[in-house]
Design an enzyme around this catalytic site. Sequence first.
Site, PDB file in Angstrom:
ATOM      1  N   SER A  32       5.696  20.136 -22.003  1.00  0.00           N
ATOM      2  CA  SER A  32       5.585  19.698 -23.814  1.00  0.00           C
ATOM      3  C   SER A  32       6.401  20.472 -24.140  1.00  0.00           C
ATOM      4  O   SER A  32       6.166  21.705 -24.835  1.00  0.00           O
ATOM      5  CB  SER A  32       4.219  19.641 -23.586  1.00  0.00           C
ATOM      6  N   LYS A  65       7.593  15.684 -23.299  1.00  0.00           N
ATOM      7  CA  LYS A  65       6.736  15.636 -24.481  1.00  0.00           C
ATOM      8  C   LYS A  65       7.250  15.732 -25.395  1.00  0.00           C
ATOM      9  O   LYS A  65       7.673  16.931 -25.856  1.00  0.00           O
ATOM     10  CB  LYS A  65       5.438  15.497 -23.708  1.00  0.00           C
ATOM     11  N   LYS A  85       6.068  15.824 -29.190  1.00  0.00           N
ATOM     12  CA  LYS A  85       4.227  16.217 -30.409  1.00  0.00           C
ATOM     13  C   LYS A  85       4.984  15.062 -31.887  1.00  0.00           C
ATOM     14  O   LYS A  85       5.788  15.356 -31.830  1.00  0.00           O
ATOM     15  CB  LYS A  85       3.219  17.224 -30.583  1.00  0.00           C
ATOM     16  N   ASP A 116       3.300  12.402 -27.756  1.00  0.00           N
ATOM     17  CA  ASP A 116       1.557  12.782 -27.949  1.00  0.00           C
ATOM     18  C   ASP A 116       1.263  12.862 -29.288  1.00  0.00           C
ATOM     19  O   ASP A 116       1.635  13.831 -29.608  1.00  0.00           O
ATOM     20  CB  ASP A 116       1.405  13.803 -26.935  1.00  0.00           C
ATOM     21  N   GLU A 130       0.609   9.166 -25.562  1.00  0.00           N
ATOM     22  CA  GLU A 130      -0.469   9.743 -25.686  1.00  0.00           C
ATOM     23  C   GLU A 130      -1.716   9.645 -26.611  1.00  0.00           C
ATOM     24  O   GLU A 130      -1.370  10.623 -27.825  1.00  0.00           O
ATOM     25  CB  GLU A 130      -0.222  11.052 -25.019  1.00  0.00           C
ATOM     26  N   ASP A 149      -5.743  11.147 -23.002  1.00  0.00           N
ATOM     27  CA  ASP A 149      -6.367  12.293 -22.803  1.00  0.00           C
ATOM     28  C   ASP A 149      -8.028  13.199 -23.809  1.00  0.00           C
ATOM     29  O   ASP A 149      -8.764  12.846 -22.673  1.00  0.00           O
ATOM     30  CB  ASP A 149      -5.063  13.156 -23.943  1.00  0.00           C
ATOM     31  N   LYS A 155      -6.950  16.974 -17.627  1.00  0.00           N
ATOM     32  CA  LYS A 155      -6.767  18.107 -17.327  1.00  0.00           C
ATOM     33  C   LYS A 155      -8.503  18.059 -16.735  1.00  0.00           C
ATOM     34  O   LYS A 155      -9.622  18.298 -17.655  1.00  0.00           O
ATOM     35  CB  LYS A 155      -6.844  18.938 -19.109  1.00  0.00           C
ATOM     36  N   GLY A 192      -1.720  19.968 -18.939  1.00  0.00           N
ATOM     37  CA  GLY A 192      -2.145  21.112 -19.377  1.00  0.00           C
ATOM     38  C   GLY A 192      -2.820  21.973 -20.760  1.00  0.00           C
ATOM     39  O   GLY A 192      -2.737  21.336 -21.805  1.00  0.00           O
TER      40      GLY A 192
HETATM   41  O1  SMG Z   1       0.174  23.135 -21.187  1.00  0.00           O
HETATM   42  O2  SMG Z   1       2.337  23.065 -21.504  1.00  0.00           O
HETATM   43  C1  SMG Z   1       0.973  23.046 -21.621  1.00  0.00           C
HETATM   44  C2  SMG Z   1       0.775  22.380 -23.212  1.00  0.00           C
HETATM   45  C3  SMG Z   1       0.464  20.520 -22.772  1.00  0.00           C
HETATM   46  O3  SMG Z   1       0.626  19.617 -25.006  1.00  0.00           O
HETATM   47  C4  SMG Z   1      -0.026  20.223 -24.009  1.00  0.00           C
HETATM   48  N1  SMG Z   1      -1.282  20.063 -24.389  1.00  0.00           N
HETATM   49  O4  SMG Z   1      -3.034  16.919 -25.997  1.00  0.00           O
HETATM   50  O5  SMG Z   1      -1.934  17.675 -24.082  1.00  0.00           O
HETATM   51  C5  SMG Z   1      -1.731  17.894 -25.225  1.00  0.00           C
HETATM   52  C6  SMG Z   1      -2.286  18.890 -25.744  1.00  0.00           C
HETATM   53  C7  SMG Z   1      -2.621  20.195 -25.748  1.00  0.00           C
HETATM   54  C8  SMG Z   1      -3.174  22.030 -26.080  1.00  0.00           C
HETATM   55  S1  SMG Z   1      -4.055  22.105 -27.042  1.00  0.00           S
HETATM   56  C9  SMG Z   1      -3.153  24.350 -27.233  1.00  0.00           C
HETATM   57 MG    MG Z   2      -2.440  15.033 -24.817  1.00  0.00          MG
END
Ligand code: SMG
Ligand code: MG
Length: 369
Positions: free
Chosen positions: A135, A161, A163, A188, A213, A238, A262, A290
Amino acid sequence: MRIEQIEIRHVRLPLVQPFVTSFGREEVRQTIVVAARGEGLIGWGEAPTSSGPWYEYETVETCWHVLRDFLAPMVVGRDVAGPEDAVPLMARVRGHHMAKMGLEAAVWDLLGQAQGQSISQMLGGVRERVPVGVSIGIQESLPALLDRIAAYRAEGYGRYKIKIRPGWDVDVVRRVRERFPDVPLMADANSAYTLADRPLMQELDEFDLLMIEQPLAYDDLVDHAELQRALRTPICLDESVPSLAAARAALALGSGRIVNIKPGRVGGPTAARAIHDLCRARRVPVWCGGRLETGIGRAHNVALASLPGFTLPGDISASARYFEQDIVDPPFTITPDGTMAVPTAPGIGVTVVLPRLYAATVRQTVVKS
Ligand code: SMG
Ligand code: MG
Protein backbone atom coordinates in the site's frame (compact mmCIF):
# COMPACT_ATOMS: atom_id res chain seq x y z
CA MET A 1 -4.64 -21.53 31.35
CA ARG A 2 -4.94 -18.77 33.92
CA ILE A 3 -4.04 -15.30 32.65
CA GLU A 4 -1.81 -14.14 35.48
CA GLN A 5 -0.65 -10.75 34.35
CA ILE A 6 -1.15 -8.33 31.47
CA GLU A 7 1.38 -5.70 30.43
CA ILE A 8 0.46 -2.79 28.23
CA ARG A 9 3.13 -0.81 26.40
CA HIS A 10 2.89 2.36 24.38
CA VAL A 11 5.43 1.91 21.61
CA ARG A 12 6.89 4.48 19.20
CA LEU A 13 8.69 3.30 16.11
CA PRO A 14 9.76 5.67 13.30
CA LEU A 15 8.61 4.72 9.79
CA VAL A 16 11.21 4.56 7.03
CA GLN A 17 8.96 6.85 4.95
CA PRO A 18 5.98 8.95 6.00
CA PHE A 19 2.62 7.33 5.18
CA VAL A 20 0.12 9.83 3.70
CA THR A 21 -3.58 9.10 3.11
CA SER A 22 -6.69 11.18 2.42
CA PHE A 23 -7.03 11.61 6.20
CA GLY A 24 -3.52 12.45 7.30
CA ARG A 25 0.19 11.86 7.51
CA GLU A 26 2.05 9.46 9.78
CA GLU A 27 5.81 9.58 10.34
CA VAL A 28 6.13 7.56 13.53
CA ARG A 29 4.08 4.49 14.39
CA GLN A 30 2.43 4.89 17.74
CA THR A 31 0.96 1.60 18.78
CA ILE A 32 0.13 -0.49 21.83
CA VAL A 33 1.81 -3.83 22.49
CA VAL A 34 0.08 -6.19 24.93
CA ALA A 35 1.79 -9.06 26.74
CA ALA A 36 -0.29 -11.73 28.53
CA ARG A 37 1.53 -13.96 31.02
CA GLY A 38 0.56 -17.42 32.25
CA GLU A 39 2.29 -20.70 33.16
CA GLY A 40 5.69 -19.07 32.68
CA LEU A 41 4.91 -18.08 29.06
CA ILE A 42 4.37 -14.66 27.47
CA GLY A 43 1.86 -14.12 24.66
CA TRP A 44 2.12 -11.04 22.46
CA GLY A 45 -0.54 -8.94 20.79
CA GLU A 46 -0.74 -5.50 19.21
CA ALA A 47 -3.56 -2.97 19.29
CA PRO A 48 -2.74 -1.41 15.91
CA THR A 49 -3.92 2.08 16.72
CA SER A 50 -2.33 5.43 15.93
CA SER A 51 -1.84 8.86 17.43
CA GLY A 52 -5.05 10.45 16.13
CA PRO A 53 -8.69 9.43 15.54
CA TRP A 54 -8.54 9.69 11.74
CA TYR A 55 -8.83 6.16 10.36
CA GLU A 56 -11.19 5.32 13.24
CA TYR A 57 -12.07 6.81 16.60
CA GLU A 58 -9.54 4.94 18.69
CA THR A 59 -6.14 6.43 19.48
CA VAL A 60 -3.13 5.33 21.44
CA GLU A 61 -4.62 7.15 24.46
CA THR A 62 -8.06 5.49 24.22
CA CYS A 63 -6.45 2.07 23.77
CA TRP A 64 -4.23 2.67 26.79
CA HIS A 65 -7.19 3.77 28.91
CA VAL A 66 -9.62 1.06 27.81
CA LEU A 67 -7.05 -1.72 28.06
CA ARG A 68 -5.70 -0.68 31.45
CA ASP A 69 -8.97 0.32 33.12
CA PHE A 70 -11.46 -2.11 31.59
CA LEU A 71 -10.28 -4.91 29.30
CA ALA A 72 -7.22 -6.15 31.17
CA PRO A 73 -9.07 -6.26 34.53
CA MET A 74 -11.84 -8.30 32.86
CA VAL A 75 -9.38 -10.93 31.62
CA VAL A 76 -6.64 -11.07 34.25
CA GLY A 77 -7.06 -13.85 36.82
CA ARG A 78 -9.49 -15.70 34.56
CA ASP A 79 -9.06 -19.17 33.08
CA VAL A 80 -9.30 -19.63 29.34
CA ALA A 81 -9.44 -23.04 27.61
CA GLY A 82 -9.20 -21.55 24.12
CA PRO A 83 -8.38 -18.06 22.82
CA GLU A 84 -12.00 -17.48 21.82
CA ASP A 85 -12.83 -17.56 25.54
CA ALA A 86 -11.30 -14.09 25.85
CA VAL A 87 -14.06 -12.64 23.65
CA PRO A 88 -17.05 -13.01 26.04
CA LEU A 89 -14.89 -11.79 28.93
CA MET A 90 -14.50 -8.45 27.11
CA ALA A 91 -17.97 -8.29 25.55
CA ARG A 92 -19.35 -5.78 28.04
CA VAL A 93 -17.12 -3.11 26.47
CA ARG A 94 -18.73 -1.71 23.35
CA GLY A 95 -16.52 -0.90 20.39
CA HIS A 96 -12.81 -0.25 21.07
CA HIS A 97 -11.94 -2.98 18.60
CA MET A 98 -8.26 -2.13 18.27
CA ALA A 99 -7.84 -2.37 22.04
CA LYS A 100 -9.69 -5.70 22.12
CA MET A 101 -7.56 -6.99 19.27
CA GLY A 102 -4.39 -6.30 21.27
CA LEU A 103 -5.52 -8.36 24.24
CA GLU A 104 -7.26 -11.16 22.36
CA ALA A 105 -4.23 -11.57 20.09
CA ALA A 106 -1.94 -11.86 23.11
CA VAL A 107 -4.15 -14.69 24.43
CA TRP A 108 -3.97 -16.48 21.04
CA ASP A 109 -0.17 -16.34 21.17
CA LEU A 110 -0.07 -17.48 24.79
CA LEU A 111 -2.32 -20.49 24.17
CA GLY A 112 -0.57 -21.32 20.91
CA GLN A 113 2.71 -21.55 22.78
CA ALA A 114 1.13 -23.62 25.56
CA GLN A 115 -0.47 -26.02 23.07
CA GLY A 116 2.50 -26.18 20.68
CA GLN A 117 0.43 -24.84 17.76
CA SER A 118 0.99 -21.94 15.41
CA ILE A 119 -1.75 -19.32 15.27
CA SER A 120 -2.33 -20.25 11.63
CA GLN A 121 -3.01 -23.85 12.71
CA MET A 122 -5.29 -22.76 15.54
CA LEU A 123 -7.31 -20.54 13.20
CA GLY A 124 -7.65 -23.25 10.55
CA GLY A 125 -5.13 -21.82 8.08
CA VAL A 126 -4.39 -23.81 4.93
CA ARG A 127 -1.52 -21.89 3.32
CA GLU A 128 2.21 -22.05 4.00
CA ARG A 129 2.81 -18.83 2.08
CA VAL A 130 0.43 -15.95 1.52
CA PRO A 131 0.31 -13.57 -1.46
CA VAL A 132 1.14 -10.02 -0.42
CA GLY A 133 0.84 -6.54 -1.87
CA VAL A 134 2.00 -3.09 -0.92
CA SER A 135 0.00 0.00 0.00
CA ILE A 136 1.61 3.20 -1.20
CA GLY A 137 0.67 6.49 0.43
CA ILE A 138 0.09 9.74 -1.43
CA GLN A 139 3.46 10.99 -2.71
CA GLU A 140 4.85 14.47 -3.25
CA SER A 141 4.72 14.13 -7.00
CA LEU A 142 3.67 11.75 -9.71
CA PRO A 143 7.27 10.85 -10.64
CA ALA A 144 7.88 9.99 -6.98
CA LEU A 145 4.87 7.64 -7.03
CA LEU A 146 5.99 5.98 -10.27
CA ASP A 147 9.50 5.51 -8.87
CA ARG A 148 8.12 3.98 -5.71
CA ILE A 149 5.97 1.51 -7.61
CA ALA A 150 8.97 0.58 -9.77
CA ALA A 151 11.08 -0.01 -6.65
CA TYR A 152 8.42 -2.23 -5.06
CA ARG A 153 8.02 -4.13 -8.32
CA ALA A 154 11.68 -5.01 -8.19
CA GLU A 155 11.00 -6.62 -4.79
CA GLY A 156 8.24 -8.77 -6.24
CA TYR A 157 5.02 -7.44 -4.65
CA GLY A 158 2.00 -9.01 -6.29
CA ARG A 159 -0.41 -6.08 -6.02
CA TYR A 160 -0.13 -2.29 -5.77
CA LYS A 161 -2.57 -0.16 -3.84
CA ILE A 162 -2.36 3.58 -4.27
CA LYS A 163 -4.13 6.03 -2.05
CA ILE A 164 -6.42 8.56 -3.73
CA ARG A 165 -8.13 11.74 -2.58
CA PRO A 166 -9.82 14.61 -4.44
CA GLY A 167 -7.15 16.19 -6.64
CA TRP A 168 -4.98 13.03 -6.60
CA ASP A 169 -7.17 10.51 -8.35
CA VAL A 170 -8.18 9.93 -11.99
CA ASP A 171 -5.13 11.56 -13.57
CA VAL A 172 -2.79 9.81 -11.19
CA VAL A 173 -4.38 6.42 -11.85
CA ARG A 174 -4.21 7.10 -15.60
CA ARG A 175 -0.50 7.91 -15.47
CA VAL A 176 0.25 4.86 -13.32
CA ARG A 177 -1.64 2.69 -15.81
CA GLU A 178 0.24 4.19 -18.76
CA ARG A 179 3.57 3.40 -17.15
CA PHE A 180 2.56 -0.01 -15.72
CA PRO A 181 -0.14 -1.41 -18.04
CA ASP A 182 -0.19 -4.88 -16.49
CA VAL A 183 0.32 -4.47 -12.74
CA PRO A 184 -2.48 -5.61 -10.43
CA LEU A 185 -3.57 -2.15 -9.29
CA MET A 186 -6.19 -0.77 -6.92
CA ALA A 187 -7.06 2.53 -5.28
CA ASP A 188 -8.05 3.28 -1.66
CA ALA A 189 -9.94 6.51 -0.98
CA ASN A 190 -10.35 6.14 2.80
CA SER A 191 -13.84 7.68 2.58
CA ALA A 192 -12.79 10.86 0.76
CA TYR A 193 -15.74 10.97 -1.69
CA THR A 194 -19.53 11.20 -1.73
CA LEU A 195 -22.19 9.86 -4.04
CA ALA A 196 -21.98 13.19 -5.90
CA ASP A 197 -18.60 11.91 -7.18
CA ARG A 198 -20.22 9.04 -9.04
CA PRO A 199 -19.06 10.36 -12.48
CA LEU A 200 -15.46 10.54 -11.24
CA MET A 201 -15.68 7.00 -9.88
CA GLN A 202 -17.08 5.86 -13.23
CA GLU A 203 -14.05 7.40 -14.95
CA LEU A 204 -11.91 5.01 -12.89
CA ASP A 205 -13.73 2.09 -14.52
CA GLU A 206 -11.55 2.34 -17.63
CA PHE A 207 -8.30 1.53 -15.79
CA ASP A 208 -8.97 -2.11 -15.02
CA LEU A 209 -8.52 -1.68 -11.27
CA LEU A 210 -8.85 -4.79 -9.13
CA MET A 211 -11.09 -2.77 -6.83
CA ILE A 212 -11.78 0.68 -5.40
CA GLU A 213 -11.49 0.55 -1.62
CA GLN A 214 -13.81 2.49 0.69
CA PRO A 215 -14.72 5.40 -1.61
CA LEU A 216 -17.57 6.72 0.57
CA ALA A 217 -18.26 7.53 4.22
CA TYR A 218 -16.78 5.29 6.92
CA ASP A 219 -20.22 4.51 8.35
CA ASP A 220 -22.13 4.17 5.09
CA LEU A 221 -23.46 1.02 3.43
CA VAL A 222 -26.45 2.33 1.46
CA ASP A 223 -24.62 4.82 -0.78
CA HIS A 224 -21.87 2.27 -1.41
CA ALA A 225 -24.56 -0.11 -2.70
CA GLU A 226 -25.86 2.57 -5.05
CA LEU A 227 -22.37 3.39 -6.25
CA GLN A 228 -21.53 -0.29 -6.74
CA ARG A 229 -24.56 -0.65 -9.02
CA ALA A 230 -23.15 2.17 -11.18
CA LEU A 231 -19.60 0.74 -11.44
CA ARG A 232 -18.00 -2.19 -13.24
CA THR A 233 -15.04 -2.10 -10.85
CA PRO A 234 -15.70 -3.97 -7.59
CA ILE A 235 -15.95 -1.86 -4.46
CA CYS A 236 -13.98 -3.22 -1.50
CA LEU A 237 -15.21 -2.24 1.95
CA ASP A 238 -12.78 -1.38 4.73
CA GLU A 239 -13.92 1.20 7.33
CA SER A 240 -17.63 0.37 6.73
CA VAL A 241 -17.21 -3.19 8.06
CA PRO A 242 -16.29 -2.91 11.74
CA SER A 243 -18.11 -6.14 12.75
CA LEU A 244 -19.75 -9.36 11.63
CA ALA A 245 -23.14 -7.61 11.79
CA ALA A 246 -21.90 -4.88 9.46
CA ALA A 247 -20.49 -7.52 7.10
CA ARG A 248 -23.88 -9.23 6.98
CA ALA A 249 -25.60 -5.93 6.25
CA ALA A 250 -23.05 -5.05 3.55
CA LEU A 251 -23.54 -8.36 1.78
CA ALA A 252 -27.32 -8.12 2.07
CA LEU A 253 -27.30 -4.61 0.56
CA GLY A 254 -24.67 -5.29 -2.10
CA SER A 255 -22.48 -2.46 -0.77
CA GLY A 256 -19.37 -4.02 -2.28
CA ARG A 257 -18.04 -7.20 -3.83
CA ILE A 258 -14.83 -7.61 -1.81
CA VAL A 259 -14.07 -7.17 1.91
CA ASN A 260 -10.80 -6.03 3.47
CA ILE A 261 -10.56 -7.79 6.85
CA LYS A 262 -8.35 -6.13 9.46
CA PRO A 263 -8.46 -8.00 12.75
CA GLY A 264 -7.94 -4.73 14.63
CA ARG A 265 -10.86 -3.02 12.93
CA VAL A 266 -13.27 -5.87 13.71
CA GLY A 267 -12.20 -6.52 17.30
CA GLY A 268 -9.84 -9.48 17.09
CA PRO A 269 -8.97 -12.76 15.36
CA THR A 270 -12.22 -14.49 16.37
CA ALA A 271 -14.40 -11.81 14.74
CA ALA A 272 -12.05 -11.65 11.74
CA ARG A 273 -12.40 -15.38 11.22
CA ALA A 274 -16.21 -15.17 11.52
CA ILE A 275 -16.32 -12.49 8.79
CA HIS A 276 -14.02 -14.65 6.66
CA ASP A 277 -16.35 -17.62 7.13
CA LEU A 278 -19.41 -15.58 6.17
CA CYS A 279 -17.75 -14.15 3.06
CA ARG A 280 -16.40 -17.53 2.02
CA ALA A 281 -19.85 -19.10 2.28
CA ARG A 282 -21.18 -16.30 0.05
CA ARG A 283 -18.20 -16.54 -2.34
CA VAL A 284 -17.10 -13.00 -1.57
CA PRO A 285 -13.30 -12.71 -1.78
CA VAL A 286 -11.49 -11.21 1.18
CA TRP A 287 -7.94 -10.05 1.88
CA CYS A 288 -6.10 -9.03 5.01
CA GLY A 289 -5.66 -5.30 5.52
CA GLY A 290 -2.92 -3.65 7.52
CA ARG A 291 -2.32 -0.83 9.97
CA LEU A 292 1.43 -0.46 9.59
CA GLU A 293 1.82 -3.08 12.32
CA THR A 294 5.07 -3.97 14.00
CA GLY A 295 6.18 -7.58 13.58
CA ILE A 296 3.84 -8.60 16.42
CA GLY A 297 0.65 -7.43 14.72
CA ARG A 298 2.05 -8.54 11.37
CA ALA A 299 2.52 -12.11 12.63
CA HIS A 300 -1.15 -12.22 13.63
CA ASN A 301 -2.18 -10.80 10.23
CA VAL A 302 -0.10 -13.31 8.29
CA ALA A 303 -1.64 -16.18 10.29
CA LEU A 304 -5.14 -14.87 9.52
CA ALA A 305 -4.31 -14.52 5.83
CA SER A 306 -3.52 -18.24 5.67
CA LEU A 307 -7.27 -19.05 5.93
CA PRO A 308 -8.74 -20.41 2.68
CA GLY A 309 -10.99 -17.45 1.81
CA PHE A 310 -8.10 -14.93 1.76
CA THR A 311 -7.64 -15.34 -1.97
CA LEU A 312 -6.37 -11.82 -2.78
CA PRO A 313 -2.96 -10.36 -1.81
CA GLY A 314 -3.08 -8.53 1.51
CA ASP A 315 -1.64 -5.24 2.75
CA ILE A 316 1.02 -7.32 4.45
CA SER A 317 4.42 -6.06 3.38
CA ALA A 318 7.94 -6.86 4.51
CA SER A 319 9.15 -5.41 7.83
CA ALA A 320 11.72 -3.35 5.88
CA ARG A 321 8.93 -1.52 4.03
CA TYR A 322 7.97 0.06 7.36
CA PHE A 323 10.86 0.04 9.82
CA GLU A 324 14.63 0.32 9.93
CA GLN A 325 14.55 -2.53 12.40
CA ASP A 326 11.44 -4.50 13.35
CA ILE A 327 10.92 -5.60 16.96
CA VAL A 328 10.66 -9.28 15.99
CA ASP A 329 13.21 -11.74 14.75
CA PRO A 330 13.33 -12.90 12.05
CA PRO A 331 11.79 -9.87 10.35
CA PHE A 332 9.07 -10.51 7.76
CA THR A 333 10.36 -10.71 4.20
CA ILE A 334 8.90 -11.42 0.78
CA THR A 335 10.21 -13.59 -2.03
CA PRO A 336 10.29 -12.57 -5.72
CA ASP A 337 7.05 -14.49 -6.32
CA GLY A 338 5.27 -11.92 -4.12
CA THR A 339 4.59 -14.20 -1.17
CA MET A 340 5.43 -14.24 2.52
CA ALA A 341 5.97 -17.35 4.65
CA VAL A 342 3.43 -18.10 7.36
CA PRO A 343 5.34 -18.80 10.60
CA THR A 344 5.01 -22.40 11.70
CA ALA A 345 6.51 -22.29 15.21
CA PRO A 346 4.06 -22.19 18.15
CA GLY A 347 2.10 -18.99 18.71
CA ILE A 348 3.10 -16.02 16.57
CA GLY A 349 6.14 -18.03 15.49
CA VAL A 350 8.63 -15.17 15.66
CA THR A 351 10.66 -13.92 18.61
CA VAL A 352 10.04 -10.51 20.17
CA VAL A 353 13.45 -8.88 20.59
CA LEU A 354 13.06 -7.48 24.08
CA PRO A 355 15.87 -4.87 24.02
CA ARG A 356 14.36 -3.38 20.83
CA LEU A 357 10.87 -3.45 22.30
CA TYR A 358 12.10 -1.80 25.50
CA ALA A 359 13.99 0.85 23.53
CA ALA A 360 10.79 1.69 21.61
CA THR A 361 8.60 1.76 24.74
CA VAL A 362 7.38 5.19 25.85
CA ARG A 363 5.50 3.96 28.94
CA GLN A 364 4.23 0.68 30.31
CA THR A 365 1.77 -0.49 32.93
CA VAL A 366 1.03 -3.85 34.51
CA VAL A 367 -2.38 -5.27 35.47
CA LYS A 368 -2.26 -8.16 37.96
CA SER A 369 -5.04 -10.28 39.43
O1 SMG B 1 -0.12 -1.80 6.79
O2 SMG B 1 0.81 -1.56 4.85
C1 SMG B 1 -0.01 -1.23 5.70
C2 SMG B 1 -0.90 -0.08 5.41
C3 SMG B 1 -2.10 -0.53 4.69
O3 SMG B 1 -3.12 1.26 3.52
C4 SMG B 1 -3.10 0.59 4.52
N1 SMG B 1 -3.97 0.78 5.52
O4 SMG B 1 -7.14 2.20 4.84
O5 SMG B 1 -6.34 0.32 4.31
C5 SMG B 1 -6.21 1.41 4.85
C6 SMG B 1 -4.94 1.82 5.49
C7 SMG B 1 -5.12 2.30 6.86
C8 SMG B 1 -3.83 2.72 7.44
S1 SMG B 1 -4.04 3.87 8.63
C9 SMG B 1 -2.44 4.32 9.01
MG1 MG C 1 -8.35 1.03 3.47
